[in-house]
Design a protein around this motif. Structure first.
Motif, PDB file in Angstrom:
ATOM      1  N   LEU A 132      47.772 -48.814  27.510  1.00  0.00           N
ATOM      2  CA  LEU A 132      47.475 -50.173  27.073  1.00  0.00           C
ATOM      3  C   LEU A 132      46.460 -50.190  25.930  1.00  0.00           C
ATOM      4  CD1 LEU A 132      47.370 -52.047  30.501  1.00  0.00           C
ATOM      5  CD2 LEU A 132      49.156 -52.171  28.752  1.00  0.00           C
ATOM      6  N   VAL A 133      45.417 -49.363  26.006  1.00  0.00           N
ATOM      7  CA  VAL A 133      44.449 -49.356  24.902  1.00  0.00           C
ATOM      8  C   VAL A 133      45.077 -48.783  23.633  1.00  0.00           C
ATOM      9  CG1 VAL A 133      42.434 -49.272  26.422  1.00  0.00           C
ATOM     10  CG2 VAL A 133      43.403 -47.142  25.542  1.00  0.00           C
ATOM     11  N   GLU A 134      46.083 -47.922  23.792  1.00  0.00           N
ATOM     12  CA  GLU A 134      46.825 -47.456  22.615  1.00  0.00           C
ATOM     13  C   GLU A 134      47.508 -48.617  21.907  1.00  0.00           C
ATOM     14  OE1 GLU A 134      48.573 -43.061  22.664  1.00  0.00           O
ATOM     15  OE2 GLU A 134      49.251 -44.235  24.376  1.00  0.00           O
ATOM     16  N   LYS A 135      47.885 -49.634  22.676  1.00  0.00           N
ATOM     17  CA  LYS A 135      48.525 -50.827  22.117  1.00  0.00           C
ATOM     18  C   LYS A 135      47.508 -51.936  21.856  1.00  0.00           C
ATOM     19  CE  LYS A 135      52.769 -49.231  22.293  1.00  0.00           C
ATOM     20  NZ  LYS A 135      53.574 -48.996  21.072  1.00  0.00           N
ATOM     21  N   GLN A 136      46.228 -51.562  21.802  1.00  0.00           N
ATOM     22  CA  GLN A 136      45.151 -52.474  21.405  1.00  0.00           C
ATOM     23  C   GLN A 136      44.833 -53.552  22.431  1.00  0.00           C
ATOM     24  OE1 GLN A 136      43.337 -51.681  18.653  1.00  0.00           O
ATOM     25  NE2 GLN A 136      44.688 -49.924  18.592  1.00  0.00           N
TER      26      GLN A 136
END
Length: 431
Positions: free
Chosen positions: A280-284
């Motif tokens: 999820l943090v990879e997708k901001q």
């Protein structure tokens, strides 16, 4: 124009631009400018200015139930250690309990805060205090950190939630008194993807036609009763539709990871939740919380802590390794927190009871300098003897890493003023 007058003029110009942006666009382009003496002293808390935040997002691992500091991050050699031994780490001066052998290999990446203290010795109140920096009251619900983050600094991905909470019960404060657009998305089972995101029985044209019909039917009511709760209801629908149509919805699909990666994090619910957080943090997505319960070790403390730490150690070590290899650790703040510690003395059931007076938490990444210990307890872990850290101070440190405005006032619906971390002061020495 003198240098001093130019600087004063420039600050006034920037303050006006910031005010205009907030008024007309609902955003802040200068999150820390109100701390300047030339513009105003905010709340007069004299908190440090931070113009260069390192962290863009947060993975927040919450150990629900009160994790024993003595059996994890603050091991002792005195009798209070019970049967628990220590493990050497790759960093001189840092010792961890033998329950965290994998994390010992990542000691150069972590900062352990051993001087935490709280006044809340009950789970519900302690949990709430750690998440909000405020005492739990019956008249108001305060926002959690993820909601504050999106309120003060916005979303990076407009089609995904700004904050997500994985594996929590019903005690989480979520967005508190903030509007529903800052409500974290709750995910129960991380391995099952995101439920109810498909048009069951409808094609796209039919779905759009029905959606427009619903808006038309509601229009007169919304115009007549333009209340916050009515607008919030409409916002929930819009967010849901935006999420359903997001090109990044596959971030919730763990089946896209290799079997090796999924195994590395652990196949349990927590391990897969931590893997989901990384995706999820990879997708901001700005803030992802993953909870691991079972730390209320009133009985058989040694065995139960070992069992919990097996799960934690594998998932946390895999996360730090994964973020480091992907070049994401500097912009991702990893937080490990709990509501309080456990008593140095074992009880009659070979357990440890609630102990808010002294306990430990951990930070990594996001500009935090690894390989360090902040604060200390005495030889039995009973008293904080150095670097005492209150809960609002710990949360202020998280906010500082993100560059959030600690003194910006936000009003509740009852027009009461609140700030992000109450009167907390960040531990700037960690950066």
């Amino acid at each position: 124009m003198s240098t001093q007058n130019f600087f004063q003029s420039e600050l006034n110009r920037r303050a006006y631009l910031s005010y205009a942006a907030k008024s007309f666009l609902g955003v802040s382009i200068l999150p820390w400018v109100t701390n300047s003496p030339a513009i105003g002293a905010g709340l007069g808390l004299n908190r440090p200015v931070n113009y260069a935040p390192k962290a863009k997002n947060v993975i927040y691992l919450y150990m629900s139930g009160g994790m024993s500091h003595l059996d994890t991050f603050d091991p002792k050699t005195s009798e209070v250690k019970g049967p628990m031994g220590q493990v050497k780490t790759k960093t001189d001066g840092i010792a961890l309990a033998e329950t965290l052998p994998l994390l010992a290999n990542h000691s150069d990446k972590i900062a352990v805060i051993r001087g935490l203290t709280s006044t809340k010795g009950a789970h519900e109140q302690g949990n709430y205090f750690m998440h909000t920096s405020y005492d739990k009251r019956g008249t108001i619900v305060h926002p959690s950190m993820g909601s504050w983050l999106t309120r003060l600094d916005g979303r990076f991905n407009p089609t995904l939630p700004g904050a997500v909470v994985v594996g929590t019960g019903n005690q989480h404060p979520l967005s508190g008194f903030l509007s529903t657009q800052h409500q974290p998305l709750k995910v129960g089972a991380p391995g099952k993807g995101l439920a109810n995101c498909e048009h069951k029985g409808f094609d796209e044209d039919t779905f759009n036609r029905n959606l427009n019909l619903s808006k038309n039917l509601d229009q007169a009511f919304v115009q007549k009763y333009n209340l916050a709760k009515v607008r919030s209801y409409a916002d929930i629908y819009e967010d849901a539709v935006r999420l359903m149509r997001s090109k990044d919805l596959d971030a919730f699909d763990l089946s896209q990871e290799t079997q090796g990666v999924r195994d590395a994090y652990g196949r349990d619910k927590f391990g897969q939740g931590v893997l989901l957080a990384r995706r999820l943090v990879e997708k901001q997505v700005r803030f992802v919380e993953v909870q691991l319960g079972g730390w209320d070790t009133h009985n058989n403390n040694y065995e139960r802590v070992y069992e919990r730490c097996d799960i934690l150690d594998q998932a946390l070590s895999a996360l730090l390794d994964d973020l480091h290899k992907r070049g994401m650790l500097e912009e991702t703040l990893v937080v490990l927190a709990t509501e309080f510690g456990r008593t140095p003395d074992y009880n009659l059931n070979e357990g440890r009871d609630h102990y808010p007076k002294a306990f430990s938490c951990m930070l990594a990444g996001g500009g935090v300098r690894g390989g360090q210990i902040w604060g200390a307890t005495d030889e039995e872990g009973r008293e904080v003897v150095d670097g005492i850290t209150q809960i609002p101070d710990f949360n202020a440190t998280i906010a500082y890493a993100l560059g959030l405005p600690l003194d910006e006032i936000v009003f509740s619906p009852s027009r009461r003023p609140f700030t992000l971390v109450d009167k907390g002061q960040p531990l700037t020495q960690l950066f």
